[in-house]
Scaffold this active site. Structure first.
Site, PDB file in Angstrom:
ATOM      1  N   SER A  45       0.859  -1.179   0.000  1.00 23.04           N
ATOM      2  CA  SER A  45       0.000   0.000   0.000  1.00 23.04           C
ATOM      3  C   SER A  45       0.896   1.230   0.000  1.00 23.04           C
ATOM      4  CB  SER A  45      -0.892   0.000   1.248  1.00 23.04           C
ATOM      5  OG  SER A  45      -1.661   1.175   1.305  1.00 23.04           O
ATOM      6  N   PHE A  94     -10.621   5.185 -14.752  1.00 23.97           N
ATOM      7  CA  PHE A  94      -9.183   4.917 -14.839  1.00 23.97           C
ATOM      8  C   PHE A  94      -8.554   5.407 -13.540  1.00 23.97           C
ATOM      9  CE2 PHE A  94      -4.888   6.516 -16.194  1.00 23.97           C
ATOM     10  CZ  PHE A  94      -4.319   5.285 -16.477  1.00 23.97           C
ATOM     11  N   GLN A 124      -7.930   0.803 -29.361  1.00 25.86           N
ATOM     12  CA  GLN A 124      -8.348  -0.570 -29.632  1.00 25.86           C
ATOM     13  C   GLN A 124      -7.449  -1.248 -30.669  1.00 25.86           C
ATOM     14  OE1 GLN A 124     -10.078  -2.055 -27.727  1.00 25.86           O
ATOM     15  NE2 GLN A 124     -11.861  -0.926 -27.014  1.00 25.86           N
ATOM     16  N   LEU A 148       0.984  13.552 -36.605  1.00 23.77           N
ATOM     17  CA  LEU A 148       2.423  13.289 -36.561  1.00 23.77           C
ATOM     18  C   LEU A 148       3.094  13.925 -35.351  1.00 23.77           C
ATOM     19  CD1 LEU A 148       3.036  14.110 -40.341  1.00 23.77           C
ATOM     20  CD2 LEU A 148       2.647  11.838 -39.344  1.00 23.77           C
ATOM     21  N   ASP A 198      -7.874  13.815 -29.208  1.00 22.42           N
ATOM     22  CA  ASP A 198      -9.322  14.043 -29.175  1.00 22.42           C
ATOM     23  C   ASP A 198      -9.649  15.481 -29.570  1.00 22.42           C
ATOM     24  OD1 ASP A 198      -9.610  11.430 -28.248  1.00 22.42           O
ATOM     25  OD2 ASP A 198      -9.553  12.042 -26.146  1.00 22.42           O
TER      26      ASP A 198
END
Length: 328
Positions: A36, A102, A173, A224, A257
């Site tokens: 932990s 996430f 994906q 790129l 995005d």
């Protein structure tokens, strides 16, 4: 005509550990691992590829339609997106699962321990596009981004059957999917988005050559990084657009995005592929200069000034006719 943006909707829980994970690991005892770490910072960020793209489109003045699956914990996130002109009325809400999440802890050496909970995202395969189109009207494009693989295949197949122009954006994906998944996600797309590495994965996993991919899509857009973007169409000379100079580079997550949002907005306005790539690069640089994928705010005057600095007065004038931001 509306833009339908299908894909992941998630929250990111990012934590910082001031030490090194390696100091707490005993190599010959890893099969009994139980550790932990006391973290010093917790940063909760809104994310998910589809939501990030919609946020960018909303900031440019459009009203995109978000298509994806979430849990009942989506209420606050929904309100945030709606304030940024995103139509969330067709988002599927799971009765049993939380919104995808996430969770990542990063140590002082930038090593990471992370988990991704797909949660409600797995129910995206239950979404049909036709009722959404009946509500909002025939779409200009349907972008199909990284999501539950079965949902991606279902949406792509429905677009072909019903004649909706679709944008293929398999993104993450590609690393996990095989040729049987990737080929139907790409074949017949009006636009294919990828970065340079992903373009190599596409040809490798599909077994199609570069030219064969071009023959199966109308337009292939390859980002790129610092090199800008290349836009290709079969039988035409590629369009190359340079990246916008950064004021500072903070965090690259979500840059792709934002680029997609800018590119689609320009096409929706009837601008050229060159202008679309320029607007995409311009919006993307706002993300790389912030921590978080939806933390930037656009000032109309500053945005157009940066456009003119990077691409000239004619480009800024073309955007000026259409740009509607939340801030002056």
């Amino acid at each position: 005509m509306p833009l339908l943006i299908a894909g992941s909707i998630a929250t990111d829980h990012l934590m910082t550990f001031p030490g090194k994970f390696s100091d707490s690991l005993v190599v010959d005892q890893l099969d009994k691992l139980s550790v932990s770490f006391l973290v010093e910072e917790l940063d909760v960020r809104r994310g998910g590829c589809a939501a990030n793209i919609c946020f960018g489109l909303g900031n440019l003045g459009l009203e995109p339609v978000l298509v994806g699956a979430v849990g009942e914990d989506f209420a606050e996130y929904r309100s945030w997106l709606q304030r940024h002109r995103v139509d969330c009325d067709s988002v599927h809400v799971s009765d049993t699962r939380h919104t995808a999440r996430f969770v990542c802890t990063t140590d002082s050496a930038h090593a990471q321990i992370a988990s991704f909970y797909a949660g409600a995202m797995s129910e995206a395969r239950e979404i049909e596009l036709k009722p959404i189109v009946d509500r909002v009207g025939d779409p200009d494009y349907v972008l199909i981004g990284p999501d539950d693989p079965e949902a991606m295949l279902r949406h792509t197949d429905e677009c072909r059957q019903r004649g909706y122009r679709f944008v293929s954006d398999p993104s993450q994906q590609l690393a996990f999917g095989d040729g049987d998944l990737i080929r139907p996600l790409i074949d017949g797309a009006a636009i294919l988005f990828s970065n340079e590495y992903e373009s190599a994965l596409i040809t490798q996993k599909t077994g199609w050559s570069h030219d064969e991919v071009l023959s199966r899509v109308d337009t292939w857009v390859v980002t790129l990084g610092p090199g800008g973007v290349r836009v290709e169409r079969k039988g035409e000379e590629p369009v190359h657009v340079a990246a916008v100079p950064e004021v500072r580079k903070v965090e690259p997550t979500g840059v792709g995005d934002a680029f997609r949002a800018g590119f689609l907005a320009a096409l929706d306005w009837g601008l050229s592929l060159e202008r679309a790539a320029q607007l995409g690069c311009l919006l993307a640089v706002y993300v790389v200069e912030q921590v978080g994928t939806q933390e930037y705010a656009l000032s109309r005057s500053r945005f157009l000034h940066r456009c003119e600095e990077a691409y000239g007065a004619a480009a800024a004038a073309d955007l000026d006719q259409h740009l509607r931001t939340l801030h002056p």
